[in-house]
Motif scaffolding. Structure first.
Motif, PDB file in Angstrom:
ATOM      1  N   LEU A 171       0.878  -1.171   0.000  1.00  0.00           N
ATOM      2  CA  LEU A 171       0.000   0.000   0.000  1.00  0.00           C
ATOM      3  C   LEU A 171       0.912   1.216   0.000  1.00  0.00           C
ATOM      4  CD1 LEU A 171      -2.907   1.188   0.213  1.00  0.00           C
ATOM      5  CD2 LEU A 171      -2.528   1.313   2.685  1.00  0.00           C
ATOM      6  N   ALA A 172       0.921   1.939  -1.095  1.00  0.00           N
ATOM      7  CA  ALA A 172       1.840   3.066  -1.247  1.00  0.00           C
ATOM      8  C   ALA A 172       1.548   4.149  -0.216  1.00  0.00           C
ATOM      9  CB  ALA A 172       1.723   3.636  -2.656  1.00  0.00           C
ATOM     10  N   ARG A 173       2.511   5.028  -0.016  1.00  0.00           N
ATOM     11  CA  ARG A 173       2.346   6.183   0.855  1.00  0.00           C
ATOM     12  C   ARG A 173       2.177   7.433  -0.004  1.00  0.00           C
ATOM     13  NH1 ARG A 173       4.780   5.065   5.987  1.00  0.00           N
ATOM     14  NH2 ARG A 173       3.985   2.992   6.518  1.00  0.00           N
ATOM     15  N   ALA A 174       1.576   8.438   0.591  1.00  0.00           N
ATOM     16  CA  ALA A 174       1.335   9.698  -0.108  1.00  0.00           C
ATOM     17  C   ALA A 174       1.965  10.836   0.677  1.00  0.00           C
ATOM     18  CB  ALA A 174      -0.168   9.925  -0.269  1.00  0.00           C
ATOM     19  N   VAL A 175       1.935  12.031   0.098  1.00  0.00           N
ATOM     20  CA  VAL A 175       2.422  13.219   0.779  1.00  0.00           C
ATOM     21  C   VAL A 175       1.527  14.387   0.396  1.00  0.00           C
ATOM     22  CG1 VAL A 175       4.069  13.816  -1.057  1.00  0.00           C
ATOM     23  CG2 VAL A 175       4.468  14.632   1.282  1.00  0.00           C
ATOM     24  N   ASP A 176       1.293  15.270   1.336  1.00  0.00           N
ATOM     25  CA  ASP A 176       0.456  16.450   1.104  1.00  0.00           C
ATOM     26  C   ASP A 176       1.318  17.530   0.462  1.00  0.00           C
ATOM     27  OD1 ASP A 176      -1.151  18.678   1.157  1.00  0.00           O
ATOM     28  OD2 ASP A 176      -1.855  18.386   3.204  1.00  0.00           O
ATOM     29  N   THR A 177       1.273  17.612  -0.857  1.00  0.00           N
ATOM     30  CA  THR A 177       2.118  18.575  -1.566  1.00  0.00           C
ATOM     31  C   THR A 177       1.600  20.006  -1.447  1.00  0.00           C
ATOM     32  OG1 THR A 177       0.915  18.103  -3.625  1.00  0.00           O
ATOM     33  CG2 THR A 177       2.957  16.872  -3.222  1.00  0.00           C
ATOM     34  N   ALA A 178       0.388  20.184  -0.908  1.00  0.00           N
ATOM     35  CA  ALA A 178      -0.091  21.539  -0.625  1.00  0.00           C
ATOM     36  C   ALA A 178       0.513  22.051   0.677  1.00  0.00           C
ATOM     37  CB  ALA A 178      -1.617  21.561  -0.550  1.00  0.00           C
ATOM     38  N   GLY A 283       9.691   5.819   6.050  1.00  0.00           N
ATOM     39  CA  GLY A 283      10.286   7.129   6.300  1.00  0.00           C
ATOM     40  C   GLY A 283       9.510   8.218   5.591  1.00  0.00           C
ATOM     41  N   ASN A 284       8.325   8.565   6.136  1.00  0.00           N
ATOM     42  CA  ASN A 284       7.489   9.594   5.508  1.00  0.00           C
ATOM     43  C   ASN A 284       8.232  10.905   5.318  1.00  0.00           C
ATOM     44  OD1 ASN A 284       5.425   7.746   5.661  1.00  0.00           O
ATOM     45  ND2 ASN A 284       4.367   8.727   7.363  1.00  0.00           N
ATOM     46  N   VAL A 285       9.198  11.184   6.194  1.00  0.00           N
ATOM     47  CA  VAL A 285       9.913  12.458   6.119  1.00  0.00           C
ATOM     48  C   VAL A 285      10.651  12.617   4.802  1.00  0.00           C
ATOM     49  CG1 VAL A 285      10.112  12.743   8.613  1.00  0.00           C
ATOM     50  CG2 VAL A 285      11.854  11.425   7.384  1.00  0.00           C
ATOM     51  N   THR A 286      11.018  11.517   4.178  1.00  0.00           N
ATOM     52  CA  THR A 286      11.700  11.597   2.883  1.00  0.00           C
ATOM     53  C   THR A 286      10.789  12.245   1.842  1.00  0.00           C
ATOM     54  OG1 THR A 286      13.045   9.647   3.376  1.00  0.00           O
ATOM     55  CG2 THR A 286      12.798  10.251   1.057  1.00  0.00           C
ATOM     56  N   LEU A 287       9.537  11.817   1.793  1.00  0.00           N
ATOM     57  CA  LEU A 287       8.603  12.414   0.831  1.00  0.00           C
ATOM     58  C   LEU A 287       8.286  13.858   1.191  1.00  0.00           C
ATOM     59  CD1 LEU A 287       6.012   9.571   0.097  1.00  0.00           C
ATOM     60  CD2 LEU A 287       8.103  10.175  -1.144  1.00  0.00           C
ATOM     61  N   GLU A 288       8.186  14.155   2.481  1.00  0.00           N
ATOM     62  CA  GLU A 288       7.926  15.534   2.899  1.00  0.00           C
ATOM     63  C   GLU A 288       9.061  16.450   2.477  1.00  0.00           C
ATOM     64  OE1 GLU A 288       5.309  14.148   6.827  1.00  0.00           O
ATOM     65  OE2 GLU A 288       7.281  15.073   7.078  1.00  0.00           O
ATOM     66  N   ALA A 289      10.296  15.973   2.616  1.00  0.00           N
ATOM     67  CA  ALA A 289      11.447  16.769   2.192  1.00  0.00           C
ATOM     68  C   ALA A 289      11.447  16.964   0.682  1.00  0.00           C
ATOM     69  CB  ALA A 289      12.735  16.077   2.637  1.00  0.00           C
ATOM     70  N   MET A 290      11.179  15.913  -0.064  1.00  0.00           N
ATOM     71  CA  MET A 290      11.159  16.027  -1.523  1.00  0.00           C
ATOM     72  C   MET A 290      10.075  16.994  -1.981  1.00  0.00           C
ATOM     73  SD  MET A 290      11.785  12.020  -2.554  1.00  0.00           S
ATOM     74  CE  MET A 290      11.754  12.321  -4.337  1.00  0.00           C
ATOM     75  N   ALA A 291       8.891  16.887  -1.373  1.00  0.00           N
ATOM     76  CA  ALA A 291       7.803  17.805  -1.742  1.00  0.00           C
ATOM     77  C   ALA A 291       8.177  19.253  -1.425  1.00  0.00           C
ATOM     78  CB  ALA A 291       6.525  17.416  -1.011  1.00  0.00           C
ATOM     79  N   ALA A 346      13.045  16.797  -7.260  1.00  0.00           N
ATOM     80  CA  ALA A 346      12.449  16.104  -6.112  1.00  0.00           C
ATOM     81  C   ALA A 346      11.000  16.525  -5.933  1.00  0.00           C
ATOM     82  CB  ALA A 346      13.258  16.391  -4.847  1.00  0.00           C
ATOM     83  N   ARG A 347      10.753  17.809  -6.008  1.00  0.00           N
ATOM     84  CA  ARG A 347       9.380  18.316  -5.900  1.00  0.00           C
ATOM     85  C   ARG A 347       8.508  17.719  -7.000  1.00  0.00           C
ATOM     86  NH1 ARG A 347       5.056  20.535  -3.080  1.00  0.00           N
ATOM     87  NH2 ARG A 347       3.703  21.560  -4.572  1.00  0.00           N
ATOM     88  N   ARG A 348       9.023  17.687  -8.201  1.00  0.00           N
ATOM     89  CA  ARG A 348       8.247  17.165  -9.328  1.00  0.00           C
ATOM     90  C   ARG A 348       7.914  15.683  -9.125  1.00  0.00           C
ATOM     91  NH1 ARG A 348      11.841  18.013 -13.246  1.00  0.00           N
ATOM     92  NH2 ARG A 348      11.279  20.228 -13.336  1.00  0.00           N
ATOM     93  N   ALA A 349       8.833  14.946  -8.520  1.00  0.00           N
ATOM     94  CA  ALA A 349       8.636  13.504  -8.361  1.00  0.00           C
ATOM     95  C   ALA A 349       7.507  13.168  -7.393  1.00  0.00           C
ATOM     96  CB  ALA A 349       9.937  12.861  -7.875  1.00  0.00           C
ATOM     97  N   THR A 350       7.118  14.104  -6.530  1.00  0.00           N
ATOM     98  CA  THR A 350       6.046  13.833  -5.562  1.00  0.00           C
ATOM     99  C   THR A 350       4.666  14.218  -6.096  1.00  0.00           C
ATOM    100  OG1 THR A 350       6.288  16.005  -4.490  1.00  0.00           O
ATOM    101  CG2 THR A 350       7.626  14.179  -3.630  1.00  0.00           C
ATOM    102  N   GLY A 351       4.614  14.756  -7.296  1.00  0.00           N
ATOM    103  CA  GLY A 351       3.346  15.277  -7.810  1.00  0.00           C
ATOM    104  C   GLY A 351       2.236  14.247  -7.913  1.00  0.00           C
ATOM    105  N   GLY A 352       2.574  12.987  -8.141  1.00  0.00           N
ATOM    106  CA  GLY A 352       1.540  11.973  -8.307  1.00  0.00           C
ATOM    107  C   GLY A 352       1.222  11.186  -7.050  1.00  0.00           C
ATOM    108  N   LEU A 353       1.805  11.562  -5.926  1.00  0.00           N
ATOM    109  CA  LEU A 353       1.609  10.801  -4.681  1.00  0.00           C
ATOM    110  C   LEU A 353       0.426  11.366  -3.914  1.00  0.00           C
ATOM    111  CD1 LEU A 353       5.352  10.403  -3.651  1.00  0.00           C
ATOM    112  CD2 LEU A 353       3.928   8.842  -4.990  1.00  0.00           C
ATOM    113  N   ASP A 354      -0.766  11.165  -4.475  1.00  0.00           N
ATOM    114  CA  ASP A 354      -1.992  11.793  -4.003  1.00  0.00           C
ATOM    115  C   ASP A 354      -2.589  11.011  -2.827  1.00  0.00           C
ATOM    116  OD1 ASP A 354      -4.366  13.120  -3.706  1.00  0.00           O
ATOM    117  OD2 ASP A 354      -5.256  12.374  -5.562  1.00  0.00           O
ATOM    118  N   PRO A 355      -2.818  11.662  -1.676  1.00  0.00           N
ATOM    119  CA  PRO A 355      -3.434  10.954  -0.543  1.00  0.00           C
ATOM    120  C   PRO A 355      -4.782  10.325  -0.888  1.00  0.00           C
ATOM    121  CG  PRO A 355      -2.510  13.043   0.202  1.00  0.00           C
ATOM    122  CD  PRO A 355      -2.415  13.048  -1.306  1.00  0.00           C
TER     123      PRO A 355
END
Length: 381
Positions: A171-178, A283-291, A346-355
């Motif tokens: 089950l993939a993880r997501a990140v709030d890019t807003a 490590g959710n913080v990795t996606l938060e940093a990338m976003a 890095a920011r661009r790579a998180t664009g599709g990780l929709d909660p």
């Protein structure tokens, strides 16, 4: 559908499990489902919010401020006998989670478990390496009593399957890019760190505890400062090592626990995210940093192994390759243009990780378990 979610941890506690499970519960509710959350009472006079059952709690050893739930099997059997959930998700392997798993099995309710923490890997960090095998055997026994074990990466899915875990599903993880975005960069915050406009700031976000391998992050910072004396390192988070680290390294910035918009400012105001942990399931913080527009230096495992494209939006090194980790930090810290380009990627790579997409996948998985057990109705929209 009616789902029950059991977790030993919940916000305002700050950790990846608490935040992930709350997001999953909220995602199911947003999809129109009824969700009952069962979790430990966090304070003596705490009132249960609507849709929540609070159970007794105990202090969690080595984790001040966190509590684990007492067993609640009898209460859950009574409650679920009156209002039967279509499926149960047990997010944690503590006493409460174990009793919930037993109750669901006794009532024939389909149950999925979540493997969020590699307790077997933690053993070495806490001087109990000889118990790794015992911890792994307990985890396997616990999770194999459910119909599915949910993990966040393909790497972990394959590893656990090879270790005898059955029905492991990703089950993939997501990140709030807003919430996490580069526009939250704050000059005043950087000035408070004594960082000039061109001084690279290395950031670590997470618990200050032995399992996080913080000595490697600090070693990398020292190597960077040998080349760039204006470089700074900021540690966001708290934990049992904070006082000792602060005494030993007074030049580091200890920002403490940060939440919400304040946390987002800390991410966006740094320049490079360093994550040396070898014990993470994700490590959710990795996606938060990338976003937030930060390139990442990490071991090629967990979220970094899944989402960091080595050389494009960060650098990954083989687990345990400490010299390579330090060299990567020095290289990115001293190459400002490369660092900024990687941050954009890095920011661009998180664009599709929709909660919302992750919530939909979680919903479909739970519904499939309910249907296999003969409960619930088909509504996989």
């Amino acid at each position: 559908m009616h789902y029950a979610i059991i977790s030993e941890t919940w916000p305002p506690e700050v950790n990846g499990v608490a935040l992930t499970v709350r997001a999953l519960a909220g995602g199911l509710e947003a999809r129109g489902h009824r969700v009952t959350v069962v979790r430990p009472r966090q304070s003596r006079n705490q009132v249960a919010p609507l849709g929540t059952r609070l159970v007794g709690s105990l202090p969690l050893p080595r984790y001040p401020g966190l509590r684990m739930g007492r067993p609640a099997g009898a209460m859950l059997r009574r409650a679920w006998g009156l209002e039967r959930p279509d499926a149960v998700y047990v997010a944690t392997e503590g006493p409460l989670g174990n009793s919930a798993l037993d109750a669901a099995r006794a009532l024939g309710i389909p149950v999925a478990t979540g493997l969020h923490t590699r307790f077997d890997h933690y053993m070495g960090a806490y001087g109990a390496g000889l118990l790794r095998g015992v911890a792994l055997a307990w985890m396997r026994h616990f999770h194999n009593r459910g119909q599915a074990t949910l993990v966040p990466t393909r790497e972990l899915q394959e590893e656990l399957a090879a270790l005898g875990f059955r029905q492991v599903r990703r089950l993939a993880r997501a990140v709030d890019t807003a919430q996490f975005r580069p526009s939250h960069r704050d000059r005043d915050l950087r000035a408070g760190w004594n960082a000039g406009p061109d001084d690279p700031v290395l950031l670590h976000v997470g618990r200050l505890a032995p399992e996080k391998n913080l000595a490697l992050a600090i070693r990398a910072h020292r190597a960077v400062r040998a080349r760039l004396p204006g470089a700074r390192m900021v540690l966001v988070g708290d934990g049992p090592l904070r006082d000792a680290l602060a005494r030993r390294h007074p030049d580091l910035v200890f920002a403490g626990t940060r939440r919400g918009a304040d946390l987002a400012r800390h991410y966006a105001s740094a320049d490079l995210f360093v994550f040396p942990s070898l014990t993470e399931t994700f490590g959710n913080v990795t996606l938060e940093a990338m976003a937030s527009g930060l390139p990442v230096v990490a071991h090629a495992t967990g979220a970094a192994g899944e989402h960091v494209a080595d050389g494009r939006n960060g650098v990954t090194v083989p687990p345990g390759a400490e010299d390579a980790f330090v060299s990567a930090c020095v290289h990115l810290a001293t190459e400002a243009e490369l660092r900024r380009a990687m941050g954009v990627a890095a920011r661009r790579a998180t664009g599709g990780l929709d909660p919302a997409a992750v919530a939909a996948d979680f919903d479909r998985l739970l519904q499939s378990l309910a249907l296999e057990a003969g409960h619930g109705s088909r509504s996989f929209a």
